[in-house]
Design a protein around this motif. Structure first.
Motif, short mmCIF file in Angstrom:
data_model
loop_
_atom_site.label_atom_id
_atom_site.label_comp_id
_atom_site.label_asym_id
_atom_site.label_seq_id
_atom_site.Cartn_x
_atom_site.Cartn_y
_atom_site.Cartn_z
N GLU A 30 1.06 -1.15 0.01
CA GLU A 30 0.20 -0.05 0.01
C GLU A 30 0.79 1.27 0.05
N ARG A 31 1.82 0.91 0.92
CA ARG A 31 2.89 2.43 0.83
C ARG A 31 3.72 2.79 -0.46
N HIS A 32 4.04 1.68 -1.02
CA HIS A 32 4.94 1.92 -1.94
C HIS A 32 4.55 1.71 -3.46
N LEU A 33 3.30 0.80 -3.53
CA LEU A 33 2.70 0.59 -5.02
C LEU A 33 1.38 1.20 -5.16
N MET A 34 0.79 2.08 -4.18
CA MET A 34 -0.39 2.69 -4.51
C MET A 34 -0.46 4.18 -4.03
N PRO A 35 0.31 4.92 -4.96
CA PRO A 35 0.40 6.57 -4.86
C PRO A 35 -0.56 7.09 -5.19
N ASP A 36 -1.39 6.68 -6.06
CA ASP A 36 -2.57 7.75 -6.72
C ASP A 36 -3.85 7.43 -6.06
N GLN A 37 -4.79 8.20 -6.19
CA GLN A 37 -6.05 8.42 -5.65
C GLN A 37 -7.04 8.12 -6.79
N VAL A 38 -7.95 7.04 -6.60
CA VAL A 38 -9.09 6.89 -7.58
C VAL A 38 -10.37 6.71 -6.84
N GLN A 39 -11.35 6.61 -8.02
CA GLN A 39 -12.82 6.79 -7.66
C GLN A 39 -13.35 5.33 -8.43
N VAL A 40 -14.05 4.59 -7.86
CA VAL A 40 -14.56 3.53 -8.68
C VAL A 40 -16.15 3.74 -8.54
N SER A 41 -16.84 3.69 -9.49
CA SER A 41 -18.40 3.81 -9.45
C SER A 41 -18.93 2.86 -10.23
N ARG A 42 -20.13 2.61 -9.87
CA ARG A 42 -20.98 1.67 -10.58
C ARG A 42 -22.40 2.19 -10.86
N GLY A 43 -22.72 1.97 -12.07
CA GLY A 43 -24.16 2.08 -12.44
C GLY A 43 -25.27 1.10 -12.32
N SER A 44 -26.21 1.62 -12.07
CA SER A 44 -27.20 0.50 -11.51
C SER A 44 -28.10 0.07 -12.88
N GLY A 45 -27.92 0.72 -13.85
CA GLY A 45 -28.62 0.44 -15.10
C GLY A 45 -30.30 0.65 -15.08
N GLU A 46 -30.36 1.40 -14.15
CA GLU A 46 -31.61 1.79 -13.92
C GLU A 46 -31.95 3.30 -14.35
N ALA B 25 -3.10 -2.57 -25.47
CA ALA B 25 -2.78 -2.03 -23.93
C ALA B 25 -4.01 -2.38 -23.01
N GLY B 26 -3.65 -2.72 -21.68
CA GLY B 26 -4.37 -3.02 -20.77
C GLY B 26 -3.94 -2.25 -19.50
N TYR B 27 -4.43 -2.55 -18.33
CA TYR B 27 -3.90 -1.71 -17.16
C TYR B 27 -4.36 -2.80 -16.02
N ARG B 28 -3.50 -2.59 -14.97
CA ARG B 28 -3.66 -3.22 -13.63
C ARG B 28 -3.97 -2.37 -12.77
N LEU B 29 -5.06 -2.36 -11.85
CA LEU B 29 -5.24 -1.51 -10.94
C LEU B 29 -5.02 -2.45 -9.57
N LEU B 30 -4.04 -1.71 -8.78
CA LEU B 30 -3.91 -2.38 -7.42
C LEU B 30 -4.62 -1.65 -6.47
N LEU B 31 -5.19 -2.44 -5.25
CA LEU B 31 -5.95 -1.59 -4.38
C LEU B 31 -5.80 -2.50 -3.11
N PRO B 32 -6.04 -1.74 -1.89
CA PRO B 32 -5.70 -2.41 -0.61
C PRO B 32 -6.64 -3.53 -0.43
N LYS C 84 -6.86 5.32 -2.10
CA LYS C 84 -5.40 4.98 -2.85
C LYS C 84 -5.54 3.64 -3.82
N ALA C 85 -4.65 3.75 -4.77
CA ALA C 85 -4.50 2.72 -5.54
C ALA C 85 -3.22 3.17 -6.48
N GLY C 86 -2.89 1.93 -7.15
CA GLY C 86 -2.02 1.95 -8.28
C GLY C 86 -2.14 1.49 -9.60
N LEU C 87 -2.15 2.37 -10.55
CA LEU C 87 -2.33 2.08 -11.85
C LEU C 87 -1.19 1.70 -12.45
N TYR C 88 -0.95 0.45 -13.30
CA TYR C 88 0.21 0.04 -14.09
C TYR C 88 -0.31 -0.51 -15.29
#
Length: 139
Positions: A12-28, A76-83, A50-54
């Motif tokens: 968490e301390r060394h691999l997650m320096p970024d701030q993200v927001q994860v949202s989910r649509g309900s489809g409603e 191109a793809g991406y990995r998101l690291l989360l706690p 916090k998160a890390g994007l690679y």
């Protein structure tokens, strides 16, 4: 031997320096009182921290050509690291990069392409993404 919680804290301390927001649509759809129109419901924010994007390149082989030969494509793809204590991220959730060490990442959004990986000895959460769009950053 290192404890699992110590490895998690290190990650968490060394691999997650970024701030993200994860949202989910309900489809409603919901009724817009002023216009009387049905509009998509506001997305639910399931994680904002916090998160890390690679970046990660994915090689795909398919028999897509007319002569039956195998075609290799690199995407191109991406990995998101989360706690570990982050809530479960679902396929098709949207990830917005709010703050990042790399200024060009701020404002980009990604679509979650698969459920998060699990492990017998978990130390962090790994989620696979593809870039969705890129919002211009105000100068």
């Amino acid at each position: 031997m290192l404890e699992q919680s110590a490895i998690s804290r290190f990650a968490e301390r060394h691999l997650m320096p970024d701030q993200v927001q994860v949202s989910r649509g309900s489809g409603e759809d919901v009724l817009e009182p002023e216009t009387g129109d049905l509009v998509p419901a506001a997305p639910l924010i399931v994680y904002a921290d916090k998160a890390g994007l690679y970046a990660h390149q994915e090689r795909i082989r398919s028999s897509g050509s007319q002569d039956g030969a195998w075609v290799e494509e690199v995407r191109a793809g991406y990995r998101l690291l989360l706690p570990l204590d982050a809530p479960e991220v679902w396929e098709n959730d949207t990830v917005l990069v709010v703050e990042a060490r790399d200024e060009q990442a701020v404002g980009r959004t990604y679509r979650v392409t698969a459920l998060g990986e699990v492990s017998s000895v978990p130390v962090l959460r790994t989620v696979w993404l593809e870039e969705h769009n890129r919002k211009p950053v105000a100068q």
